[in-house]
Structure formats: structure tokens, C-alpha cells
Write an enzyme that holds these catalytic residues in place. Structure first.
Site, mmCIF file in Angstrom:
data_model
loop_
_atom_site.group_PDB
_atom_site.id
_atom_site.type_symbol
_atom_site.label_atom_id
_atom_site.label_comp_id
_atom_site.label_asym_id
_atom_site.label_seq_id
_atom_site.Cartn_x
_atom_site.Cartn_y
_atom_site.Cartn_z
ATOM 1 C CB SER A 178 -0.950 -0.033 1.205
ATOM 2 O OG SER A 178 -1.872 1.029 1.149
ATOM 3 C CG HIS A 205 -4.028 -1.025 -0.860
ATOM 4 N ND1 HIS A 205 -3.938 -0.868 0.505
ATOM 5 C CD2 HIS A 205 -4.478 -2.280 -1.058
ATOM 6 C CE1 HIS A 205 -4.315 -1.988 1.099
ATOM 7 N NE2 HIS A 205 -4.644 -2.863 0.162
ATOM 8 C CG ASP A 302 -5.307 -5.750 2.638
ATOM 9 O OD1 ASP A 302 -5.785 -6.884 2.813
ATOM 10 O OD2 ASP A 302 -5.239 -5.191 1.527
#
Length: 361
Positions: A178, A205, A302
């Protein structure tokens, strides 16, 4: 950037609004942006300043969750201010607004690689249409809420982290990242030879409109074939398969043994599209002991649930180290859970995977 929705309802009551700092050298734009955000109860405007220097001072002394940062300003521009804001101990999210930088452009992707959460094209001060306002609020509504960031693991002594044995098989590699993950992915993949005979899956992401340029940059950096995952696409060894921006990358093994892509839009724990957990879960199911998961820089957790699944299937995990991570949330959660076989900088991760693959070959 990270598309995790502002679901403000908590089991123990509503979440507080996200504190926003507006940074723009135009007083008109600052007033318009403040009015737009004030009309949405998910956000609270805590300040509005006209320069990068003022923004750095404000974030240092005031509680801020999200900074809306103009790309073009006198003095330091947005790209110069960005790393200084991200270095703050407050773990702010930064969205760059630009009147000249097209969404999905190389400059925008550079900002994302530096750690920006998103880059949004900004109209001139007199042309803030309803469509733009709706578009902006939708993009801001896909960022990590403050309570999720507050659950980011604290820094731990990596030398004392409990490490698992290294995996002895590499049938597929999955990489999740991310904030700060783009540059880490490029460095990691540069340590792998283009001829390695295993598929690579990447969930970063990113908004959907950045994925084509991201895939192009991956191809230039690695000299490997790169595809954006599509429903039913056969998985091929030596190819990088990138999760699209509007769905999770999943996998299925068909009756004759062929592995194909499945796209999922089911809401997961983190609410993100794409999320890392579904990719890791699919790899555990399809590749078992041959699944190698890599978790890179990013806020939140995540990838943690998927890492558990990979370990339970007999596979193995590698986490990026704290020193090289822009945010040690995602890799830190895996390291803290004792799921990692190694905690390394991105360049060393690629070398380790290559060594284990060659040893098993």
C-alpha cells in the site's frame, strides 16, 4: 489512495470525523474546499494554510489525519512537501490536488510511489462543479480512516521477532503493498531474473485509473510480461499478474489443473479494492506449500488474514523491514504475529526468493 471506505459505524458507537488540513496558495480554493468538506459529516476541517512550510508546521503541532495538498505552489511544491508530511509521527494521509497533472500520469504515479494516498485532478477555482465535488468525496471516502491507522502495530525490535523456517518451495509469489509499496515492488522484482518459472501476483492499493501505467512501469523495470488480471485469464509462469483497481485478484484451479484468474468484489475485512487478503487466501488454496507471500509497506493490517492462510497451507511469508518501509503497518502486523520467515529490505527479499527457488529446482 488505499481504497478502504470510511465506514464510520463502530460496534461501540460512531467514529469521530477525519481531521483534514487544506493546503493551497489560492484563498478561493481553500474556502471552496472547506465548504465542501464542512457539508460532509465524515470530515472536519482543522486548518487551511497557503504554503508547504505552513503545512509542515501545522501537522507537527496539530492533530491531522488527512492533508489535501496542492501540487503547484510558490516555494516548495507538492512533491517537495509530501515526504516531509509523511515523515510526521502522526501518520497522516496525503492526497495531492493538481490543476495540471493528469490522473494516472507518470508524475501522479511518482507521487504515489513516494507515499501519497491519491492524486486528484483539480479544476480551476471557478469551476468546482457538482461532478468534481462528488468525484473528490468519493475518492476521499476510499482512504484509511483514522481508527484503522491507530491500530497500526508499534515498532518492535526486529531482531527479537519470532521467525518461521524458510520455505523450501516456490510455485507462485504474491506481493501485497500500500503506502510506499510501489517503489518497494520495483526494487524487489529487480532481484528476480526474468526467466524464473513461477507466476507473480501483485496487489497494490491503487485507484483503477493508475493500474495501466503501473503495469507499464513494471514491464519496463523487470522486462517481464505484465498483465492486468481479468476474469478467466489463464495464469502463466514468468508473468506478472496485477490486480485491477476495482476488484480483488483471486484464483481457481480447474479440473485439468490449469489455474485461472477470478475477480471478486466481495467486501473483505478492510473494505479495499483491491485487497491483499483475497489474493493470499487464493494462493494458499491453489498453491499450498508452494505459496510464497510478500507483504510490503502500507498502513493497517491488510494481508494479515491471508498470511495466516498461507502459513496454514504450508507456505511461507516474507515481511519488509521497518527501516525501509514508509509505513510499517501491514508488514509489522505479519511480523508481530510470528508469521514471517524473514524480515528484509525489498532488494534482499527478491534475492531470498531467487535463492530458495534455485535450491528447490
Amino acid at each position: 489512495m488505499t481504497p478502504i471506505s470510511f465506514d464510520l459505524a463502530e460496534p461501540h458507537g460512531p467514529r469521530r470525523p477525519v481531521d483534514v488540513l487544506i493546503v493551497d496558495d489560492s484563498v478561493v480554493v481553500r474556502r471552496i474546499m472547506a465548504k465542501v468538506l464542512a457539508a460532509d459529516d465524515r470530515f472536519s476541517v482543522t486548518g487551511a494554510v497557503s504554503s508547504g512550510t505552513q503545512a509542515i508546521d501545522f501537522v507537527r503541532n496539530q492533530p491531522v489525519d488527512l492533508v489535501l495538498l496542492d501540487m503547484q505552489m510558490p516555494g516548495m511544491d507538492g512533491l517537495e512537501v509530501l515526504p516531509r508530511l509523511l515523515a510526521s509521527e502522526r501518520k497522516v494521509q496525503v492526497v495531492l490536488l493538481s490543476g495540471t497533472c493528469r490522473e494516472g500520469s507518470e508524475i501522479a504515479l511518482q507521487a504515489l510511489a513516494m507515499g501519497a494516498s491519491d492524486v486528484v485532478a483539480k479544476p480551476s477555482a471557478g469551476h468546482f462543479s457538482d461532478n468534481f465535488v462528488e468525484h473528490l468525496l468519493d475518492r476521499l471516502g476510499h482512504l484509511v480512516p483514522a481508527p484503522e491507522r491507530n491500530r497500526t502495530p508499534e515498532r518492535i525490535d526486529e531482531e527479537s521477532a519470532r521467525l518461521r523456517p524458510l520455505g523450501t518451495m516456490v510455485r507462485a509469489v504474491g506481493v501485497g503493498g500500500s503506502t510506499g509499496g510501489i517503489s518497494a515492488i520495483m526494487t524487489l522484482l529487480s532481484g528476480l531474473n526474468p526467466g524464473n518459472a513461477f507466476p507473480i501476483f501483485i496487489t497494490q492499493h491503487l485507484p483503477a485509473n493508475f493500474q495501466p501505467l503501473f503495469a507499464e512501469q513494471l514491464h519496463r523495470a523487470t522486462q517481464r510480461p505484465v498483465v492486468i488480471a481479468e476474469e478467466g485469464l489463464p495464469v502463466r509462469a514468468g508473468v506478472i499478474h496485477v490486480a485491477p483497481g476495482n476488484a480483488h485478484l483471486s484464483l481457481v484451479r480447474e479440473a485439468r489443473g490449469r489455474v485461472t484468474i477470478r475477480l471478486s468484489r466481495e467486501r473483505c475485512l478492510h473494505g479495499s479494492f483491491p485487497a491483499v487478503d483475497p489474493m493470499f487466501l487464493a494462493m494458499a488454496r491453489v498453491y499450498g506449500p508452494g505459496a510464497c507471500g510478500v507483504i510490503l509497506s502500507g498502513m493497517g493490517r491488510d494481508g494479515l488474514a491471508g498470511a495466516h492462510a498461507i502459513i496454514e497451507a504450508g507456505g511461507w511469508m516474507i515481511a519488509q523491514d521497518h527501516a525501509s518501509s514508509a509505513v510499517w503497518g501491514m508488514p509489522g502486523s505479519v511480523a508481530r504475529a510470528g508469521l514471517a520467515s524473514a524480515i528484509l529490505p525489498p532488494g534482499s527479499i527478491g534475492e531470498l526468493i531467487l535463492d530458495q527457488w534455485q535450491t528447490a529446482a
